[in-house]
Design a protein around this motif. Structure first.
Motif, PDB file in Angstrom:
ATOM      1  N   ARG A 184       0.981  -1.023  -0.254  1.00 41.60           N
ATOM      2  CA  ARG A 184       0.205   0.131   0.358  1.00 41.60           C
ATOM      3  C   ARG A 184       0.734   1.248  -0.435  1.00 41.60           C
ATOM      4  NH1 ARG A 184      -4.599   0.789   4.430  1.00 41.60           N
ATOM      5  NH2 ARG A 184      -5.633   3.206   3.590  1.00 41.60           N
ATOM      6  N   PRO A 185       0.466   2.402  -1.127  1.00 37.88           N
ATOM      7  CA  PRO A 185       1.362   3.390  -0.937  1.00 37.88           C
ATOM      8  C   PRO A 185       1.078   4.543   0.392  1.00 37.88           C
ATOM      9  CG  PRO A 185      -0.863   4.041  -2.375  1.00 37.88           C
ATOM     10  CD  PRO A 185      -0.444   2.619  -1.894  1.00 37.88           C
ATOM     11  N   GLU A 186       2.509   4.935   0.287  1.00 33.27           N
ATOM     12  CA  GLU A 186       2.100   5.421   1.785  1.00 33.27           C
ATOM     13  C   GLU A 186       2.219   7.199   1.642  1.00 33.27           C
ATOM     14  OE1 GLU A 186       5.908   5.859   3.952  1.00 33.27           O
ATOM     15  OE2 GLU A 186       6.860   4.457   2.439  1.00 33.27           O
ATOM     16  N   SER A 187       2.544   7.585   2.601  1.00 33.91           N
ATOM     17  CA  SER A 187       2.675   9.790   2.302  1.00 33.91           C
ATOM     18  C   SER A 187       3.509  10.179   2.552  1.00 33.91           C
ATOM     19  CB  SER A 187       1.450   9.979   3.370  1.00 33.91           C
ATOM     20  OG  SER A 187       1.562  11.525   3.462  1.00 33.91           O
ATOM     21  N   LEU A 188       3.784  10.898   1.348  1.00 31.62           N
ATOM     22  CA  LEU A 188       5.115  11.690   1.000  1.00 31.62           C
ATOM     23  C   LEU A 188       5.087  12.825   1.375  1.00 31.62           C
ATOM     24  CD1 LEU A 188       6.536   9.492  -2.386  1.00 31.62           C
ATOM     25  CD2 LEU A 188       6.962   8.642   0.009  1.00 31.62           C
ATOM     26  N   PRO A 189       4.888  13.261   2.851  1.00 31.61           N
ATOM     27  CA  PRO A 189       5.277  15.226   3.290  1.00 31.61           C
ATOM     28  C   PRO A 189       6.631  15.209   2.805  1.00 31.61           C
ATOM     29  CG  PRO A 189       5.819  13.483   5.317  1.00 31.61           C
ATOM     30  CD  PRO A 189       5.164  12.847   4.133  1.00 31.61           C
ATOM     31  N   PRO A 190       6.765  16.520   2.054  1.00 32.23           N
ATOM     32  CA  PRO A 190       7.823  16.723   1.443  1.00 32.23           C
ATOM     33  C   PRO A 190       8.938  17.464   2.445  1.00 32.23           C
ATOM     34  CG  PRO A 190       5.983  18.793   0.843  1.00 32.23           C
ATOM     35  CD  PRO A 190       5.401  17.353   1.517  1.00 32.23           C
ATOM     36  N   SER A 191      10.439  18.044   2.386  1.00 30.61           N
ATOM     37  CA  SER A 191      10.738  18.541   3.396  1.00 30.61           C
ATOM     38  C   SER A 191      10.862  19.799   3.368  1.00 30.61           C
ATOM     39  CB  SER A 191      12.559  18.098   2.791  1.00 30.61           C
ATOM     40  OG  SER A 191      12.782  17.723   1.621  1.00 30.61           O
ATOM     41  N   ALA A 192      10.529  20.195   1.731  1.00 32.96           N
ATOM     42  CA  ALA A 192      10.422  21.422   1.842  1.00 32.96           C
ATOM     43  C   ALA A 192       9.045  22.044   0.806  1.00 32.96           C
ATOM     44  CB  ALA A 192      11.953  22.381   1.745  1.00 32.96           C
ATOM     45  N   VAL A 193       8.975  22.990   0.862  1.00 31.83           N
ATOM     46  CA  VAL A 193       7.826  23.830   0.253  1.00 31.83           C
ATOM     47  C   VAL A 193       8.229  24.504  -0.416  1.00 31.83           C
ATOM     48  CG1 VAL A 193       6.018  21.741   0.066  1.00 31.83           C
ATOM     49  CG2 VAL A 193       6.327  24.158   1.251  1.00 31.83           C
ATOM     50  N   ARG A 194       7.815  25.722  -1.949  1.00 28.98           N
ATOM     51  CA  ARG A 194       7.613  27.135  -2.100  1.00 28.98           C
ATOM     52  C   ARG A 194       7.557  27.425  -3.410  1.00 28.98           C
ATOM     53  NH1 ARG A 194      13.094  24.725  -2.779  1.00 28.98           N
ATOM     54  NH2 ARG A 194      13.646  24.832  -5.556  1.00 28.98           N
ATOM     55  N   ALA A 195       7.071  28.706  -3.696  1.00 25.62           N
ATOM     56  CA  ALA A 195       6.238  29.394  -4.567  1.00 25.62           C
ATOM     57  C   ALA A 195       7.160  30.116  -5.476  1.00 25.62           C
ATOM     58  CB  ALA A 195       4.917  29.284  -4.160  1.00 25.62           C
ATOM     59  N   SER A 196       6.563  30.325  -6.495  1.00 27.31           N
ATOM     60  CA  SER A 196       7.151  31.423  -7.545  1.00 27.31           C
ATOM     61  C   SER A 196       6.458  32.405  -6.929  1.00 27.31           C
ATOM     62  CB  SER A 196       6.991  31.549  -8.748  1.00 27.31           C
ATOM     63  OG  SER A 196       6.154  30.444  -9.138  1.00 27.31           O
ATOM     64  N   ARG A 197       4.881  32.289  -6.443  1.00 26.19           N
ATOM     65  CA  ARG A 197       4.263  33.382  -6.139  1.00 26.19           C
ATOM     66  C   ARG A 197       3.345  33.599  -5.576  1.00 26.19           C
ATOM     67  NH1 ARG A 197       2.668  36.362 -12.561  1.00 26.19           N
ATOM     68  NH2 ARG A 197       2.965  34.119 -12.580  1.00 26.19           N
ATOM     69  N   SER A 198       2.700  34.646  -4.368  1.00 23.99           N
ATOM     70  CA  SER A 198       1.666  33.798  -3.415  1.00 23.99           C
ATOM     71  C   SER A 198       0.789  34.926  -3.240  1.00 23.99           C
ATOM     72  CB  SER A 198       2.375  32.698  -2.836  1.00 23.99           C
ATOM     73  OG  SER A 198       3.448  32.803  -1.850  1.00 23.99           O
ATOM     74  N   LEU A 199       0.094  35.560  -2.876  1.00 23.20           N
ATOM     75  CA  LEU A 199      -0.588  36.189  -1.840  1.00 23.20           C
ATOM     76  C   LEU A 199       0.076  35.623  -0.356  1.00 23.20           C
ATOM     77  CD1 LEU A 199      -3.914  36.551  -2.850  1.00 23.20           C
ATOM     78  CD2 LEU A 199      -2.071  37.374  -3.643  1.00 23.20           C
ATOM     79  N   LYS A 200       0.008  36.689   0.196  1.00 24.96           N
ATOM     80  CA  LYS A 200       1.207  36.712   1.954  1.00 24.96           C
ATOM     81  C   LYS A 200       0.184  36.605   3.079  1.00 24.96           C
ATOM     82  CE  LYS A 200       3.258  39.764   4.890  1.00 24.96           C
ATOM     83  NZ  LYS A 200       2.555  41.589   5.537  1.00 24.96           N
ATOM     84  N   GLU A 201      -1.073  36.773   2.665  1.00 29.22           N
ATOM     85  CA  GLU A 201      -2.405  35.389   3.089  1.00 29.22           C
ATOM     86  C   GLU A 201      -2.614  34.249   3.290  1.00 29.22           C
ATOM     87  OE1 GLU A 201      -3.404  38.251   2.189  1.00 29.22           O
ATOM     88  OE2 GLU A 201      -3.299  39.796   3.505  1.00 29.22           O
ATOM     89  N   HIS A 202      -1.656  34.202   2.359  1.00 25.54           N
ATOM     90  CA  HIS A 202      -1.696  31.776   1.188  1.00 25.54           C
ATOM     91  C   HIS A 202      -0.918  31.591   1.067  1.00 25.54           C
ATOM     92  CE1 HIS A 202      -6.200  32.820   1.660  1.00 25.54           C
ATOM     93  NE2 HIS A 202      -5.883  33.583   1.474  1.00 25.54           N
ATOM     94  N   PRO A 203       0.346  31.806   1.927  1.00 29.04           N
ATOM     95  CA  PRO A 203       1.612  31.022   1.191  1.00 29.04           C
ATOM     96  C   PRO A 203       1.626  29.637   0.781  1.00 29.04           C
ATOM     97  CG  PRO A 203       1.494  30.557   4.080  1.00 29.04           C
ATOM     98  CD  PRO A 203       0.424  32.042   3.473  1.00 29.04           C
ATOM     99  N   ALA A 204       2.426  29.093   0.126  1.00 26.44           N
ATOM    100  CA  ALA A 204       2.980  27.449  -0.198  1.00 26.44           C
ATOM    101  C   ALA A 204       2.900  26.739   0.884  1.00 26.44           C
ATOM    102  CB  ALA A 204       3.588  27.460  -0.953  1.00 26.44           C
ATOM    103  N   THR A 205       3.038  27.535   1.839  1.00 27.79           N
ATOM    104  CA  THR A 205       3.323  25.752   2.893  1.00 27.79           C
ATOM    105  C   THR A 205       1.619  25.793   3.337  1.00 27.79           C
ATOM    106  OG1 THR A 205       3.337  27.923   4.429  1.00 27.79           O
ATOM    107  CG2 THR A 205       5.121  26.998   3.913  1.00 27.79           C
ATOM    108  N   ALA A 206       0.588  26.501   3.024  1.00 29.59           N
ATOM    109  CA  ALA A 206      -0.887  26.188   3.232  1.00 29.59           C
ATOM    110  C   ALA A 206      -1.209  24.725   2.157  1.00 29.59           C
ATOM    111  CB  ALA A 206      -2.089  27.878   2.985  1.00 29.59           C
ATOM    112  N   ALA A 207      -0.815  24.374   1.214  1.00 26.72           N
ATOM    113  CA  ALA A 207      -1.419  23.848  -0.007  1.00 26.72           C
ATOM    114  C   ALA A 207      -0.982  22.485   0.457  1.00 26.72           C
ATOM    115  CB  ALA A 207      -1.146  23.828  -1.444  1.00 26.72           C
ATOM    116  N   PHE A 208       0.199  22.208   1.871  1.00 23.41           N
ATOM    117  CA  PHE A 208       0.458  20.607   2.512  1.00 23.41           C
ATOM    118  C   PHE A 208       0.777  20.774   3.660  1.00 23.41           C
ATOM    119  CE2 PHE A 208       2.969  22.337  -1.606  1.00 23.41           C
ATOM    120  CZ  PHE A 208       3.101  20.878  -2.165  1.00 23.41           C
TER     121      PHE A 208
END
Length: 264
Positions: A122-146
């Motif tokens: 069975r596949p397991e969850s693979l949380p990333p070690s680091a995340v980032r976005a090229s552009r994002s709104l201040k109140e909604h950063p890339a970390t909110a998607a993970f």
């Protein structure tokens, strides 16, 4: 009964019958018994009386391989010849083919074992070690998607911004991508902002090889599971190319992104 008159000549005696032809016989070469010429087997020991010419010498085995005659039973009274074992070429040929297959298959053994693991475990969850976005709104950063919450989202000013996840060496084996589109999994909040329609997914492996997939998302709230395969993946980049519900003053929202597979 009165006898012959006096002076009569004596009766002629019957002449003996001429001797008939002597029946031809054939003497058995084994026991010496005389047999009628019409017989083929000795009446005493059953050996052939006329064995015929000696059998021709058998050709070499390599000439007998293409065509093999039907087996013939030995004649009665004769001892069957002991058959000589013919060399078999099928088994050595199979062994050679197996050896060649193992030789060329060794470099791919790890990949084959990895594929077998994918199918049986069975596949397991693979949380990333680091995340980032090229552009994002201040109140909604890339970390909110993970962060594991579907009521918080990453927001991009417009399509074309990238969302990136890193996994580090030696990389991971990815099999599934789970996406929660929009601002929330709740239906009444889902349509508040624009949603990704088609996304470009780039998988970068440890050796620098990059594989790309274009995936289409449904315009609906909740979880969407997509097939995404990659080995030794160290970096994944997601780029929304088109969107649903775009309008002036609205931004692109992606509530949650999850990767599933196996650790290398």
């Amino acid at each position: 009964m009165p006898g012959p008159p006096p002076g009569a000549p004596p009766p002629a005696s019957p002449e003996p019958a001429p001797p008939g032809p002597v029946a031809a016989t054939v003497r058995c070469p084994g026991c010496g018994t005389a047999n009628e010429a019409a017989r083929t087997l000795c009446v005493r020991c059953a050996l052939p009386l006329a064995p015929g010419p000696a059998p021709a010498a058998a050709p070499p085995w390599w000439r007998r391989l293409p065509r093999r005659g039907a087996w013939q039973a030995p004649l009665a009274g004769t001892r069957p010849r002991r058959s000589r074992r013919r060399p078999r070429i099928v088994l050595p040929l199979v062994l050679v083919l197996l050896a060649v297959g193992v030789w060329f298959g060794l470099p791919h053994a790890g990949s084959l074992l990895g594929l077998a693991r994918e199918e049986t475990s069975r596949p397991e969850s693979l949380p990333p070690s680091a995340v980032r976005a090229s552009r994002s709104l201040k109140e909604h950063p890339a970390t909110a998607a993970f962060d594991g919450f579907s009521n918080r989202y990453w927001a991009a000013p417009e399509p074309g911004a990238t969302l990136e996840a890193e996994f580090g060496l030696p990389g991971v084996r990815v099999t599934k991508l789970v996406v929660f589109s929009g601002t929330s999994a709740k239906k009444d909040e889902f349509l508040a902002q624009a949603r990704p329609a088609r996304i470009l997914v780039e998988l970068v492996s440890a050796d620098g090889d990059t594989r790309t997939r274009r995936l289409t998302l449904k315009d609906q709230p909740g979880q969407q599971t997509l097939t995404l395969r990659g080995s030794k993946v160290t970096h994944i980049r997601i780029t929304p190319e088109t969107a649903y519900g775009t309008a002036r003053g609205r931004h692109l929202a992606l509530a949650e992104v999850e990767f599933f597979g196996h650790r290398s």
